[in-house]
Design an enzyme around this catalytic site. Structure first.
Site, PDB file in Angstrom:
ATOM      1  CE  LYS A 167       9.223 -41.417   1.633  1.00 46.65           C
ATOM      2  NZ  LYS A 167       7.831 -41.945   1.691  1.00 46.65           N
TER       3      LYS A 167
ATOM      4  N   GLY B 164       9.587 -45.628   4.265  1.00 46.90           N
ATOM      5  CA  GLY B 164       9.304 -44.855   5.473  1.00 46.90           C
ATOM      6  C   GLY B 164       8.286 -43.763   5.244  1.00 46.90           C
TER       7      GLY B 164
ATOM      8  N   GLY C 253       6.681 -39.988   4.926  1.00 45.53           N
ATOM      9  CA  GLY C 253       7.123 -38.758   4.269  1.00 45.53           C
ATOM     10  C   GLY C 253       7.763 -37.757   5.221  1.00 45.53           C
ATOM     11  N   PRO C 254       7.068 -37.389   6.305  1.00 49.19           N
ATOM     12  CG  PRO C 254       5.247 -36.574   7.481  1.00 49.19           C
ATOM     13  CD  PRO C 254       5.695 -37.731   6.648  1.00 49.19           C
TER      14      PRO C 254
ATOM     15  N   GLY D 118      11.244 -39.127   4.246  1.00 51.63           N
ATOM     16  CA  GLY D 118      11.212 -38.238   3.072  1.00 51.63           C
ATOM     17  C   GLY D 118      11.883 -36.912   3.383  1.00 51.63           C
TER      18      GLY D 118
ATOM     19  CD  GLU E 160       7.196 -33.967 -13.462  1.00 54.29           C
ATOM     20  OE1 GLU E 160       6.024 -33.650 -13.736  1.00 54.29           O
ATOM     21  OE2 GLU E 160       8.145 -33.773 -14.240  1.00 54.29           O
TER      22      GLU E 160
ATOM     23  CB  CYS F  34      -0.731 -35.981 -11.535  1.00 57.20           C
ATOM     24  SG  CYS F  34       0.380 -36.860 -12.643  1.00 57.20           S
TER      25      CYS F  34
ATOM     26  CD  GLU G  89      -3.980 -33.358  -7.985  1.00 56.23           C
ATOM     27  OE1 GLU G  89      -3.331 -33.175  -6.949  1.00 56.23           O
ATOM     28  OE2 GLU G  89      -3.477 -33.750  -9.050  1.00 56.23           O
TER      29      GLU G  89
END
Ligand code: NAD
Length: 462
Positions: free
Chosen positions: A170, A201, A203-204, A207, A245, A279, A369
Site C-alpha cells: 500500500k 489508496g 492511509g486511514p 492502509g 521506520e 527522514c 521533525e
C-alpha cells in the site's frame, strides 16, 4: 502520465471494488497528472488472499531461483530507469537529475544487493546437534511513504522476495504512479502471480485495513511516528510482527578540529537535498561556540546558493506544515539567516531553503521533525554539552560527526543514541543496516540485517 485504473492483484490489473479515486498532482505546477483508484478493505482482502495463496509456492522456490527473479527485477528497473526518474519527478517534484541519480539509482542498487543475498545467504545452518532453518515469515503488509517513493518500496519488497515472503503493498497516496510502475516491473521480471500485489489508496482506509488484516503475518511500515505508533499497537494486540521506520531529527556534530567549511557545506546540502524530505537528514547542526558565527555565515551563504534549485515539497498540506514550523521558529526567538516562510514563487509547493541561528535545544524547530528544507544551528560549549544536545530528542535515526582525526569522530559517534552516523561525510552504503534507536523505529532495513526481518527460525534437533 500513464496510470492504471485498477489494482495489481494475483498477477493482473483488476478493477477496484469501489469507485473512489485519488488525484495525483505535480507539486511543481499544481496540475493533476493522473488519477488512480482509492482502494477499500475489500481490495485489501482480495490482495491478501492472493498473497496467502501464492505463499507456499514462493516459499518453496529454491533461493537460487528467487535470486534469478530479483536479478531480472533489477534489470527491468535498469531498463526503465529514465521512466522511473520522470515519474518520480512528476509526482514528487524532485529535480530530474536527483531523480535519476537517487530515486532511480538507489533502488537498482538495493534490488541488486538482494539478488546477491538471496543467492548466497545461509538459509540453513548447523548449531551443535540442531539444524536451524531460516524460513519466510509469511504474508507481508508493506506500507510506504512518498519521500523516496521507489526506494521505500524496494527496501521492503526486495528482502521480502529474497526471503520467500509474499507481499501486499500500500504505497503513499501522493506517489502511486511509481508504485504502479514497480508492479509492472515485477510482472515483467517474472515474479509469479500473487507474490507481489498492489493496492493504492488512502492511509486511514486501505492502509489501516492492511495493518489490521488478520491474515497478514508482518506489517512493515515506513512513515510518521504518529501512524507508526498506532500500527505498532494494532500489531501488538494481534501478537503479530511489525517493523517500523519512523521519523528523525538527526544531529550533525562539528567538532572543533574539523574542516569547518566542508562540514557546513556538506551539512547544508544534506538538509536541502530532496527538499528536506529525508527522514535521516541532519536537520540540527551543532557547532562549538568559538566557531559559531563563522559557521552561521557559511551556512547562510550555502543555503542562499540553492535558491530555486531545490524542488517543491510534496503537497500543499506539507508546505503549510513546513511554513508553520518556520513561523514558530521565528516566534520562539530563533534568528532567521536564510529563507523564511514567504512563498518563493506563485505556482508550486515551494519553500525557500531556510536556516535558523541561535536555536536552543528546547525550541520546537530543534525538537520536532519538520520534513522540509529547514536547518537549525545550535551552539555547544564542550563535547559533553554537544552529546547532551545530540541525544536530546525522542528520535535516533541518523547523524554525522566531523573531526580532523577519524578516531576522535568515531569515539563521539559511539556515544550517540542513533542507528547510523556518517563520519567526515561517509557515503551511503546500501548494505549497511538502516533503522532507528528510540522513537525512530523498530527493526532494520537493507543488507543482510534487512533480510532477517522477513525470516523466522525453525530448529530441528538430532
Ligand atoms: P504517514 O505516516 O502519513 O504515511 C506513511 C504511509 O502510511 C502512507 O502510505 C499512508 O497512506 C499510510 N497511512 C497513513 N495513515 C495510516 C493509518 N491510519 N493506517 C495505516 N496506514 C496509514 O507519513 P508520510 O507523511 O507519508 O511520510 C513522512 C514521514 O515518514 C516522516 O515522518 C518521515 O520521517 C517518515 N519516514 C521515515 C523513514 C525511515 O526510514 N525511518 C523513511 C522515510 C520517511
Amino acid at each position: 502520465m500513464k496510470a492504471h485504473d485498477g489494482m495489481y492483484i494475483d498477477g493482473a490489473w483488476r478493477p477496484a471494488a469501489g469507485r473512489d479515486a485519488i488525484e495525483v498532482v505535480n507539486p511543481a505546477d499544481e496540475q493533476v497528472i493522473a488519477t488512480v483508484p482509492a482502494g477499500t478493505a475489500e481490495d485489501v482482502d482480495a490482495a491478501v488472499r492472493a498473497a496467502r495463496a501464492a505463499l507456499p509456492g514462493w516459499a518453496a522456490t529454491p533461493p537460487a531461483e528467487r535470486a534469478a527473479r530479483l536479478t531480472a527485477l533489477r534489470d527491468v528497473l535498469v531498463a526503465r530507469k529514465d521512466e522511473i526518474a520522470e515519474t518520480v519527478t512528476a509526482e514528487l517534484g524532485s529535480p530530474l537529475a536527483f531523480s535519476q541519480a537517487v530515486h532511480a539509482g538507489v533502488p537498482i542498487a538495493v534490488a541488486g544487493s538482494y539478488a546477491d543475498l538471496a543467492a548466497t545467504y545461509a538459509f540453513e545452518e548447523k548449531v551443535g546437534n540442531s539444524t536451524v532453518h531460516h524460513e519466510p515469515v509469511g504474508v507481508v503488509g508493506a506500507i510506504t511513504p512518498w519521500n523516496y517513493p521507489l526506494h521505500q518500496i524496494v527496501a521492503k519488497a526486495a528482502p521480502a522476495l529474497a526471503a520467500g515472503c509474499t507481499i501486499v503493498l500500500k504505497p503513499a497516496e501522493d506517489t502511486p504512479l511509481t508504485a504502479q510502475l514497480f508492479a509492472e516491473a515485477a510482472h515483467e521480471a517474472g515474479i509469479p502471480a500473487g507474490v507481489l500485489n498492489l493496492v493504492t489508496g488512502l492511509g486511514p482506509v486501505a492502509g489501516q485495513a492492511l495493518a489490521e488484516h488478520p491474515d497478514v503475518d508482518l506489517v512493515s511500515f515506513t512513515g510518521s511516528t504518529a501512524v507508526g505508533r498506532r500500527i505498532g499497537a494494532t500489531a501488538g494486540a494481534a501478537v503479530k510482527r511489525v517493523a517500523l521506520e519512523l521519523g528523525g531529527k538527526s544531529a550533525n556534530v562539528i567538532l572543533p578540529s574539523a574542516d569547518l567549511a566542508r562540514a557546513v557545506n556538506v551539512g547544508v546540502a544534506n538538509v536541502m537535498s530532496n527538499s528536506g524530505q529525508t527522514c535521516s537528514a541532519w536537520t540540527r547542526m551543532l557547532v562549538h561556540r568559538d566557531q559559531y558565527d563563522e559557521a552561521v555565515e557559511l551556512a547562510a551563504t550555502a543555503a542562499a546558493k540553492y535558491g530555486d534549485r531545490i524542488g517543491p515539497v510534496v503537497n500543499a498540506k506539507q508546505r503549510a506544515r513546513v511554513r508553520g514550523y518556520i513561523e514558530k521558529g521565528i516566534a520562539e526567538g530563533a534568528r532567521l539567516v536564510a529563507g523564511g516562510p514567504e512563498a518563493p514563487c506563485e505556482k508550486g509547493y515551494f519553500v525557500s531553503p531556510t536556516v535558523f541561528a541561535d536555536v536552543t535545544p528546547d525550541m520546537t524547530v530543534a525538537q520536532e521533525e519538520i520534513f522540509g528544507p529547514v536547518l537549525s544551528i545550535l551552539r555547544y560549549d564542550d563535547e559533553d554539552d554537544a552529546l547532551r544536545i545530540a541525544n536530546g530528542t525522542v528520535y535516533g535515526l541518523a547523524g554525522a560527526v566531523w573531526a580532523a582525526d577519524e578516531t576522535e569522530a568515531v569515539a563521539f559517534a559511539r556515544r550517540m543514541d542513533t542507528g547510523q552516523v556518517d563520519i567526515n561525510g561517509g557515503r551511503f552504503n546500501p548494505l549497511a543496516p538502516f533503522g532507528g534507536y528510540k522513537q525512530s523505529g523498530v527493526g532494520r532495513e537493507l543488507g543482510a540485517h534487512g533480510l532477517t526481518e522477513y525470516l523466522q527460525t525453525k530448529s530441528l534437533q538430532f
